[in-house]
Design a protein around this motif. Structure first.
Motif, PDB file in Angstrom:
ATOM      1  N   GLU A 138       3.351  -5.769  -1.437  1.00 50.82           N
ATOM      2  CA  GLU A 138       4.068  -4.378  -0.903  1.00 50.82           C
ATOM      3  C   GLU A 138       3.730  -3.436  -1.199  1.00 50.82           C
ATOM      4  O   GLU A 138       2.778  -2.386  -0.781  1.00 50.82           O
ATOM      5  CB  GLU A 138       5.370  -4.133  -0.141  1.00 50.82           C
ATOM      6  N   ALA A 139       3.427  -3.018  -2.322  1.00 51.00           N
ATOM      7  CA  ALA A 139       3.504  -2.122  -3.503  1.00 51.00           C
ATOM      8  C   ALA A 139       2.392  -1.890  -2.837  1.00 51.00           C
ATOM      9  O   ALA A 139       1.945  -0.364  -3.336  1.00 51.00           O
ATOM     10  CB  ALA A 139       4.960  -2.183  -4.474  1.00 51.00           C
ATOM     11  N   HIS A 182       0.679  -0.068  -0.758  1.00 51.34           N
ATOM     12  CA  HIS A 182       1.014   0.940   0.084  1.00 51.34           C
ATOM     13  C   HIS A 182       0.591   1.740  -1.380  1.00 51.34           C
ATOM     14  O   HIS A 182       0.012   3.539  -1.015  1.00 51.34           O
ATOM     15  CB  HIS A 182       2.639   1.383  -0.109  1.00 51.34           C
ATOM     16  N   MET A 206      11.431   5.627  -0.950  1.00 46.12           N
ATOM     17  CA  MET A 206      10.971   4.245  -1.137  1.00 46.12           C
ATOM     18  C   MET A 206      12.041   3.915  -1.387  1.00 46.12           C
ATOM     19  O   MET A 206      12.566   3.455  -2.491  1.00 46.12           O
ATOM     20  CB  MET A 206       9.525   3.947  -2.742  1.00 46.12           C
ATOM     21  N   GLN A 216      14.209   1.444  -0.098  1.00 40.05           N
ATOM     22  CA  GLN A 216      13.745  -0.212   0.412  1.00 40.05           C
ATOM     23  C   GLN A 216      13.182  -1.138  -1.124  1.00 40.05           C
ATOM     24  O   GLN A 216      12.257  -0.145  -1.659  1.00 40.05           O
ATOM     25  CB  GLN A 216      13.221  -0.464   1.448  1.00 40.05           C
ATOM     26  N   ARG A 219       3.149  -4.017   9.084  1.00 45.48           N
ATOM     27  CA  ARG A 219       3.436  -4.314   7.995  1.00 45.48           C
ATOM     28  C   ARG A 219       2.839  -5.859   7.091  1.00 45.48           C
ATOM     29  O   ARG A 219       2.226  -5.638   5.795  1.00 45.48           O
ATOM     30  CB  ARG A 219       5.082  -4.590   7.781  1.00 45.48           C
ATOM     31  N   VAL A 222       1.162  -6.166   4.109  1.00 43.01           N
ATOM     32  CA  VAL A 222       1.213  -7.436   2.609  1.00 43.01           C
ATOM     33  C   VAL A 222       0.017  -8.790   3.030  1.00 43.01           C
ATOM     34  O   VAL A 222      -0.355  -8.726   1.757  1.00 43.01           O
ATOM     35  CB  VAL A 222       2.273  -8.253   3.465  1.00 43.01           C
ATOM     36  N   GLN A 233      10.990  -3.547  -2.892  1.00 44.45           N
ATOM     37  CA  GLN A 233       9.333  -4.001  -2.077  1.00 44.45           C
ATOM     38  C   GLN A 233       8.684  -4.877  -2.956  1.00 44.45           C
ATOM     39  O   GLN A 233       8.920  -5.231  -4.534  1.00 44.45           O
ATOM     40  CB  GLN A 233       8.048  -2.497  -2.245  1.00 44.45           C
ATOM     41  N   THR A 234       7.935  -6.292  -2.283  1.00 42.45           N
ATOM     42  CA  THR A 234       7.890  -6.682  -3.037  1.00 42.45           C
ATOM     43  C   THR A 234       6.160  -6.292  -3.765  1.00 42.45           C
ATOM     44  O   THR A 234       5.892  -5.104  -3.014  1.00 42.45           O
ATOM     45  CB  THR A 234       7.447  -7.737  -2.039  1.00 42.45           C
TER      46      THR A 234
END
Length: 78
Positions: free
Chosen positions: A9-10, A13, A1, A3, A24, A28, A5-6
């Motif tokens: 998103e976290a 995930h 990971m 990138q 994606r 979200v 992430q907001t």
């Protein structure tokens, strides 16, 4: 990971087991729904702690209105 992430998103995930099958945008959206649900539950607990059990009646009435609006929107094709 690597990138950034907001938070949504976290969250998705962490809880999604079929990540490869989801887009994606879906992940979200699911994360946002989970976060909003958690915030509503915390708000309800705080309101019950502040005002006692009678506030549950108001929460139930508000939830009923929300469900009816969602059902009407679904039935009209929104």
């Amino acid at each position: 990971m690597s990138q950034a992430q907001t938070p949504a998103e976290a969250m998705t995930h962490a809880v999604s087991g079929d990540e490869a099958m989801q887009t994606r945008r879906e992940r979200v959206l699911a994360g946002r729904i989970l976060i909003i649900t958690l915030l509503v539950a915390v708000l309800a607990a705080v309101l019950v702690a502040l005002f006692g059990l009678p506030i549950l009646n108001l929460i139930g009435l508000a939830a009923t209105v929300v469900v009816f609006v969602i059902l009407i929107a679904y039935a009209t094709g929104f």
